[in-house]
Design an enzyme around this catalytic site. Structure first.
Site, PDB file in Angstrom:
ATOM      1  N   ARG A 161       0.895  -1.142  -0.110  1.00 30.37           N
ATOM      2  CA  ARG A 161      -0.062   0.032   0.000  1.00 30.37           C
ATOM      3  C   ARG A 161       0.899   1.110   0.043  1.00 30.37           C
ATOM      4  NH1 ARG A 161      -0.892   4.891   2.264  1.00 30.37           N
ATOM      5  NH2 ARG A 161      -0.816   4.082   4.518  1.00 30.37           N
ATOM      6  N   GLU A 162       1.270   1.692   1.122  1.00 30.73           N
ATOM      7  CA  GLU A 162       2.466   2.786   1.225  1.00 30.73           C
ATOM      8  C   GLU A 162       3.691   2.411   0.287  1.00 30.73           C
ATOM      9  OE1 GLU A 162       2.403   5.563   3.329  1.00 30.73           O
ATOM     10  OE2 GLU A 162       4.111   6.221   1.899  1.00 30.73           O
TER      11      GLU A 162
ATOM     12  N   HIS B 159      -6.710  -0.317   2.806  1.00 35.28           N
ATOM     13  CA  HIS B 159      -6.572   1.210   3.106  1.00 35.28           C
ATOM     14  C   HIS B 159      -7.258   2.046   2.085  1.00 35.28           C
ATOM     15  CE1 HIS B 159      -4.137   5.008   3.286  1.00 35.28           C
ATOM     16  NE2 HIS B 159      -3.976   4.675   4.803  1.00 35.28           N
TER      17      HIS B 159
ATOM     18  N   ARG C 254     -10.069   0.332  11.324  1.00 37.36           N
ATOM     19  CA  ARG C 254      -9.455   1.145  12.145  1.00 37.36           C
ATOM     20  C   ARG C 254      -9.749   2.374  11.399  1.00 37.36           C
ATOM     21  NH1 ARG C 254      -4.031   2.984   9.310  1.00 37.36           N
ATOM     22  NH2 ARG C 254      -5.626   4.042   8.273  1.00 37.36           N
TER      23      ARG C 254
ATOM     24  N   SER D 228      -7.879   6.213  11.222  1.00 36.24           N
ATOM     25  CA  SER D 228      -6.855   7.024  11.309  1.00 36.24           C
ATOM     26  C   SER D 228      -6.942   8.477  10.945  1.00 36.24           C
ATOM     27  CB  SER D 228      -5.882   6.599  10.646  1.00 36.24           C
ATOM     28  OG  SER D 228      -4.525   7.121  10.941  1.00 36.24           O
TER      29      SER D 228
ATOM     30  N   HIS E 154       6.476   8.727   8.622  1.00 31.21           N
ATOM     31  CA  HIS E 154       7.357   9.021   7.520  1.00 31.21           C
ATOM     32  C   HIS E 154       8.462   9.267   8.017  1.00 31.21           C
ATOM     33  CE1 HIS E 154       4.842   8.548   3.882  1.00 31.21           C
ATOM     34  NE2 HIS E 154       3.574   8.486   4.776  1.00 31.21           N
TER      35      HIS E 154
ATOM     36  N   HIS F 130      38.525  -2.050  17.666  1.00 29.43           N
ATOM     37  CA  HIS F 130      37.281  -2.902  17.816  1.00 29.43           C
ATOM     38  C   HIS F 130      37.784  -4.523  17.464  1.00 29.43           C
ATOM     39  CE1 HIS F 130      34.422   0.615  16.864  1.00 29.43           C
ATOM     40  NE2 HIS F 130      35.345   1.010  17.532  1.00 29.43           N
TER      41      HIS F 130
END
Lengths: 489, 489
Positions: B84-85, B144, B204, B206, B267, B362
């Site tokens: 989706r995103e 969504h 949901r 939002s 984001h 290290h």
């Protein structure tokens, strides 16, 4: 499969993007309802829609909070460690010429300090340190040594402005690295600090792996070195796993114990180094260690660009006055080339899609007012925003903007009708900007000639088919000129 | 200039690296002083050096604090939004086959939810949503949508387990995007939520751009939807600029207002999305949105791998029991290929140097006990650590480890002498592992034959010259076999 980003190149297919110049601020159309301008931390004081709009642009809900009396978010210094921590990145092998080029680029950007590899590391490291000290840069030059008199004696002869001293104080490092106890550490620290100070050189004392050190041991040694006049104490998250609230607590506690400056060095193993640095400043830290693109041991430390991004978001005017932001991309490209990596696609500010907007709902708002979906102004960094439109998530507002750029007069209904066709085509194959432009031109001429009206799908298909056939016959007779790119760098 | 990382390839020159297998834990040599095992938040309970060492390995100073009664750092769910995103990332154009492959890979990794693009976006989006619902995955499938009955009616027919509804509530978005007031938003939200619930589907609600929304408006609408039985409310940092303490404050406040689950969508414009997600869990959030490599609008959102890194650091056992960590690299490579980007070099866990140690100091400690400089165990992710040794920052402990691997018996003084030569040569040109091995072999045979002793620089130079000459004459008569790589993937 890998698009190469050299800073001058563009999103992988520029023909799909449209550059939007909004440097004169938002296009407010006056038809939006007057909105209440309160942010979570803001105050409403506008009255008309236009005043609101200006108010929205001016106010910054991310600005430091008045209650944060400890915060140095608008009062900090950057210690740039690309030439020290960065040299510990697996790919980094800087020759003298490269080191000098990087030092000059960092100075042009305006970092406050440049930290160099210990002159005790190798003969060439010592020579390079001396050479950089002689460049006459505005930035102060530091070198970074073990807490040891042998190293200190070499360091003070190089011409540096300051010496950063470090020793592991955690039980992990005391057991598995140097094997020294706190009494020995304290004694050596005092000796080294007093020696460096006696030469008139700035000195910092840092623990290593501070977040796994005993808190009482840690505060005790910081208090001791503060009393003998160290310029700065340093906290280091050497393993890169502290989280923001731990950082806030430790820095704030330390702020109550010492009077000197507080530096913080944060590794990025869990991706929290930028946020940890920001939170350290909120708790009263004064100096942040960075490297360009974050290069260093393992996945490195707080990246310069990412730190600039979050501090700019908090106080753009302060950050703009202090650093030459348009130089950021240049210094990142220089270092990326030197260590043979790509600038990551999701890099803050300079990542190649950082200012590209795709979803229809986003594109619409961005066209109305960039502040809706942007807290960084691309033009402040010498960059440009793009709105991507030839895909199935596109929206009619982005398409309308493009039609206006092409000088095509279409009603909103006609634009929506054309957008539906773009989405339908993009479901099968991504449409380039050329494809979108052609469709809009065909749609417009169809409306003009009366061959097309809203909703006449078959008529539109026929016109598009005809256009393609004409184009193919043209293509076969003449070579097409390159289409002008609508994109600025 | 750009090394391509396809997941199977290795640091740019594998011959410079040595793979170290320490899966059986630390090599404690018993000579280290018994160290006090208190971390900042830890407690000492060991007595002998060996017990201390085990204690150091077991204790985790980064574990959630007992005082954090709100914290869900060890009790959370991932809503994976690559489909989706991620589809809003400029480079993403997923066809059905790719979407299904990604959904299956995410399910194999073990994410709790998979979120898909709205079926209202396009006809193909709707078909793909239905196809993925029919796969019978363990993960719950979400879609969504905008807060609109038209979209909701399409969504409930696709077969999804849940619908994520979103609407912009900030004054920015209300003015410049949809132009609706809070009364209208609330009325529509109630209508959509009750409709989705009536179909027996999880829902949901939002807000969008939550951090620039009026706090009272925000809490008011969340309280309203909580009362009518919404399953989850979502907070979204749509512009990517909230900082950890703001996130903590807002989530904690909301936690006191609603009884339902709390999701957060962050984001990454200033690089703080991982830390913000972690801090949201500390404040009582229950669900975190991620995408693979963070892909999404602009520079995207909280990356799945980065979130896993910081949560693993907090509680390795919980994260290992919940997700198939060795699948992480595979799902990242799959998505990287689909959207034509490289896995960033500094990616947490899978970045190509994430487990490479370079500085001498290290390397020494890592060889004694990996926990000194590592809070993530590479073997838990199916990866291996490396110690880089052929460079000017190398240390004699790393060289000693290599000599032992080669079966060469040398005293510490001899190793230190050979190390000085490696550093001298590396000042001119990076030494490959082959170069280092040759030098150690020549040094060892010189000691054995009596032609060389510690500190005899000229004798060593003569032996190295002789070795090179012999090698060249061999090279000209026979072709050399490829040297076996000491590196495992």
């Amino acid at each position: 499969m890998c698009p190469h980003h050299n800073g001058d190149s563009l999103p992988n297919d520029p023909s799909q993007m449209v550059g939007i110049d909004m440097s004169n601020g938002a296009r407010t159309n006056g038809t939006a309802p007057a909105a209440k301008a309160n942010g979570v931390n803001g105050h409403s004081n506008g009255t008309t829609a236009a005043a609101k709009s200006n108010d929205l642009q001016r106010r910054n809900p991310y600005a430091p909070r008045a209650s944060d009396f400890l915060s140095n978010v608008s009062n900090f210094k950057i210690i740039e460690s690309t030439l020290r921590e960065g040299e510990q990145f697996a790919n980094a092998f800087f020759d003298t010429k490269t080191k000098i080029a990087i030092a000059k680029a960092l100075d042009a950007f305006g970092v406050d300090y440049i930290e160099l590899t210990s002159p005790a590391a190798s003969e060439q490291s010592r020579k390079d340190c001396e050479a950089i000290c002689k460049l006459g840069l505005k930035a102060k030059i530091l070198t970074h040594i073990r807490c040891h008199m042998d190293d200190a004696r070499i360091a003070v002869e190089t011409g540096v402005d300051g010496v950063d001293v470090v020793i592991g104080t955690s039980s992990f490092l005391r057991e598995f690295s140097h094997g020294k106890d706190m009494t020995y550490i304290t004694k050596t620290a005092i000796e080294v600090i007093e020696f460096v100070k006696s030469k008139g050189i700035e000195v910092r004392f840092s623990s290593e792996d501070s977040f796994r050190s005993d808190l009482v041991d840690l505060l005790s040694i910081y208090q001791t070195v503060d009393k003998i006049g160290v310029n700065r104490v340093g906290i280091a998250d050497t393993v890169g796993c502290a989280n923001p609230r731990q950082v806030y607590d430790l820095v704030r506690t330390l702020r109550g114990v010492v009077g000197c400056d507080i530096e913080i060095h944060l590794h990025n193993d869990t991706g929290m180094a930028i946020a940890n640095a920001y939170t350290a400043l909120e708790a009263g830290a004064t100096h942040i260690d960075t490297s360009v693109l974050g290069i260093g041991e393992r996945v490195g430390i707080t990246p310069l660009g990412g730190l600039i991004a979050c501090l700019y978001a908090a106080n753009p005017e302060y950050v703009k006055s202090k650093y030459n932001l348009t130089q950021l991309r240049e210094v990142e490209n220089l270092v990326a080339e030197a260590v043979e990596v790509n600038v990551p696609f999701m890099n803050p500010i300079t990542g190649y899609c950082a200012f590209t907007h795709k979803a229809g709902i986003h594109a619409k708002a961005i066209l109305n007012n960039p502040s809706t979906y942007e807290i960084l102004k691309p033009e402040d960094f010498g960059l440009t925003r793009y709105v991507s439109i030839g895909h199935r998530l596109t929206g009619w507002n982005a398409v309308k903007s493009r039609a206006e750029q092409l000088g095509l007069k279409l009603t909103d209904e006609e634009i929506k009708d054309a957008t539906a066709k773009i989405k339908e085509l993009a479901d099968v194959r991504t449409q380039s900007m050329d494809d979108v432009d052609s469709l809009l031109r065909v749609y417009h001429s169809g409306i003009q000639s009366g061959e097309l009206a809203v909703g006449q799908k078959e008529a539109l298909d026929r016109l598009l088919r005809k256009h393609r056939e004409e184009q193919m016959s043209r293509d076969s007779s003449v070579s097409r000129p390159a289409s002008p790119s609508p994109i600025a760098a």
